[in-house]
Write a protein that holds these residues in place. Structure first.
Motif, short mmCIF file in Angstrom:
data_model
loop_
_atom_site.label_atom_id
_atom_site.label_comp_id
_atom_site.label_asym_id
_atom_site.label_seq_id
_atom_site.Cartn_x
_atom_site.Cartn_y
_atom_site.Cartn_z
N LEU A 140 22.14 40.60 17.03
CA LEU A 140 22.05 41.98 16.55
C LEU A 140 23.38 42.75 16.58
CD1 LEU A 140 18.57 43.12 17.86
CD2 LEU A 140 19.23 42.49 15.54
N PRO A 141 24.19 42.65 17.64
CA PRO A 141 25.46 43.40 17.61
C PRO A 141 26.34 43.04 16.42
CG PRO A 141 24.99 42.67 19.84
CD PRO A 141 23.98 42.01 18.95
N ALA A 142 26.25 41.78 15.98
CA ALA A 142 27.07 41.37 14.83
C ALA A 142 26.65 42.11 13.56
CB ALA A 142 26.94 39.86 14.61
N ALA A 143 25.37 42.52 13.50
CA ALA A 143 24.89 43.23 12.31
C ALA A 143 25.52 44.61 12.18
CB ALA A 143 23.37 43.35 12.36
N PHE A 144 26.01 45.14 13.28
CA PHE A 144 26.58 46.49 13.26
C PHE A 144 28.10 46.47 13.47
CE2 PHE A 144 22.21 46.66 14.76
CZ PHE A 144 21.66 47.53 13.84
N GLY A 145 28.68 45.28 13.30
CA GLY A 145 30.12 45.17 13.42
C GLY A 145 30.83 45.71 12.18
N ASP A 146 32.11 45.88 12.29
CA ASP A 146 32.89 46.43 11.18
C ASP A 146 33.14 45.38 10.11
OD1 ASP A 146 33.04 48.83 12.53
OD2 ASP A 146 34.92 48.30 13.54
N GLY A 147 33.13 45.83 8.88
CA GLY A 147 33.53 44.97 7.77
C GLY A 147 32.43 44.14 7.17
N LEU A 148 31.20 44.18 7.68
CA LEU A 148 30.14 43.37 7.11
C LEU A 148 29.46 44.12 5.96
CD1 LEU A 148 28.17 41.69 10.06
CD2 LEU A 148 29.63 40.60 8.36
N PRO A 149 29.20 43.43 4.86
CA PRO A 149 28.46 44.06 3.76
C PRO A 149 27.03 44.39 4.20
CG PRO A 149 29.55 42.04 3.05
CD PRO A 149 29.64 42.08 4.54
N LEU A 150 26.41 45.31 3.50
CA LEU A 150 25.05 45.74 3.85
C LEU A 150 24.07 44.58 3.78
CD1 LEU A 150 23.08 48.00 4.54
CD2 LEU A 150 22.86 48.46 2.08
N GLY A 151 24.26 43.70 2.80
CA GLY A 151 23.36 42.57 2.65
C GLY A 151 23.38 41.65 3.86
N GLU A 152 24.58 41.38 4.40
CA GLU A 152 24.69 40.51 5.57
C GLU A 152 24.11 41.18 6.81
OE1 GLU A 152 28.43 38.71 6.31
OE2 GLU A 152 28.83 38.29 4.19
N ARG A 153 24.30 42.50 6.93
CA ARG A 153 23.71 43.22 8.05
C ARG A 153 22.19 43.11 8.02
NH1 ARG A 153 27.45 47.18 10.13
NH2 ARG A 153 29.29 47.36 8.80
N ALA A 154 21.62 43.32 6.84
CA ALA A 154 20.16 43.23 6.70
C ALA A 154 19.67 41.82 6.99
CB ALA A 154 19.74 43.66 5.29
N TYR A 155 20.45 40.82 6.54
CA TYR A 155 20.06 39.42 6.78
C TYR A 155 20.00 39.11 8.27
CZ TYR A 155 20.60 34.38 7.27
OH TYR A 155 20.45 33.08 7.66
N ILE A 156 20.99 39.57 9.02
CA ILE A 156 21.03 39.29 10.46
C ILE A 156 19.85 39.95 11.17
CG2 ILE A 156 22.34 39.68 12.59
CD1 ILE A 156 24.89 39.46 10.90
N VAL A 157 19.57 41.20 10.82
CA VAL A 157 18.45 41.91 11.46
C VAL A 157 17.12 41.25 11.11
CG1 VAL A 157 17.21 44.10 11.57
CG2 VAL A 157 19.71 44.09 11.57
N LEU A 158 16.93 40.96 9.82
CA LEU A 158 15.69 40.34 9.39
C LEU A 158 15.51 38.95 9.99
CD1 LEU A 158 15.55 41.42 5.63
CD2 LEU A 158 14.18 42.29 7.53
N LEU A 159 16.61 38.21 10.15
CA LEU A 159 16.53 36.88 10.75
C LEU A 159 16.04 36.96 12.19
CD1 LEU A 159 17.04 33.84 10.65
CD2 LEU A 159 19.42 34.29 11.32
N SER A 160 16.54 37.94 12.94
CA SER A 160 16.11 38.11 14.32
C SER A 160 14.64 38.49 14.40
CB SER A 160 16.97 39.16 15.03
OG SER A 160 18.31 38.71 15.16
N ILE A 161 14.23 39.42 13.53
CA ILE A 161 12.83 39.85 13.52
C ILE A 161 11.91 38.72 13.10
CG2 ILE A 161 11.18 41.41 12.43
CD1 ILE A 161 13.43 43.47 12.20
N LEU A 162 12.30 38.00 12.05
CA LEU A 162 11.47 36.91 11.56
C LEU A 162 11.35 35.79 12.60
CD1 LEU A 162 9.88 35.66 9.23
CD2 LEU A 162 12.03 34.70 8.37
N SER A 163 12.45 35.51 13.30
CA SER A 163 12.42 34.48 14.33
C SER A 163 11.40 34.81 15.41
CB SER A 163 13.81 34.31 14.95
OG SER A 163 14.75 33.88 14.00
#
Length: 207
Positions: free
Chosen positions: A71-94
């Motif tokens: 999750l912290p990686a989803a809120f790091g600097d420089g990540l596109p919105l799509g990658e942020r959403a992917y990381i969050v959704l991956l954690s939730i789905l898991s």
């Protein structure tokens, strides 16, 4: 008596009194519904061995550390919105996928919840639960065992060298925390297999 005292002693308007009473009355009702939903999702059915219940409850906790680590990686600097959403959704789905193991010891794993159109209240066919759970246990065991072994060997699952910016390459606390969060995933497959076996045995020989 001062004016302030008279104001404080005055009766509240009916609308305020009714609204306050309604809010107070609704709070226990909402809490009761949440408690009932929690019990329905977690309460084991009759005949579930203690070890199977513990194993089923443990599965989501084997996945939780890695989900939180991402999750912290989803809120790091420089990540596109799509990658942020992917990381969050991956954690939730898991976590949601891991929680299905609890269904193998709970009522909703043996009888479809009533809110499912066309199936609500009907018994879950044993193969409909056992076959996907067995395949999942096999895939998870092979996948995470291979992932850990290749990581220790310094390569990815594709056989390529581990990237220099990967947490394990940094060493120290960063690598230690990574391993502490991801090594529990080795238990996901075996625990699911054990719970699936208990489910199959219980459904085949109902008490």
């Amino acid at each position: 008596m001062t004016r302030t005292d008279r104001i404080l002693d005055a009766a509240l308007p009916p609308a305020v009194t009714l609204a306050s009473g309604s809010d107070v009355a609704d709070a226990p009702v909402a809490a009761g519904r949440l408690n009932n939903a929690w019990r329905a999702a977690h309460a084991p059915v009759a005949g579930v061995p203690r070890w199977a219940r513990i194993a089923a409850y443990a599965v989501p906790f084997t996945v939780l550390p890695s989900s939180l680590w991402r999750l912290p990686a989803a809120f790091g600097d420089g990540l596109p919105l799509g990658e942020r959403a992917y990381i969050v959704l991956l954690s939730i789905l898991s976590e949601l996928v891991a929680f299905t193991a609890v269904g193998l010891v709970a009522t909703w794993g043996e009888r479809f919840p009533r809110w499912i159109p066309g199936l609500g209240g009907r018994r879950v066919p044993t193969p409909a639960a056992v076959i996907p759970a067995t395949l999942g246990a096999v895939v998870l065991t092979v996948l995470w065992t291979a992932a850990v072994l290749t990581e220790f060997a310094g390569v990815t699952l594709r056989g390529e060298p581990t990237p220099a910016n990967f947490p394990t390459q940094a060493g120290g606390w960063e690598a230690t925390i990574f391993y502490l969060c991801y090594l529990p995933l080795l238990l996901w497959g075996p625990l699911l297999a054990a719970v699936t076996y208990a489910y199959h045995r219980r459904r085949r020989n109902p008490q």
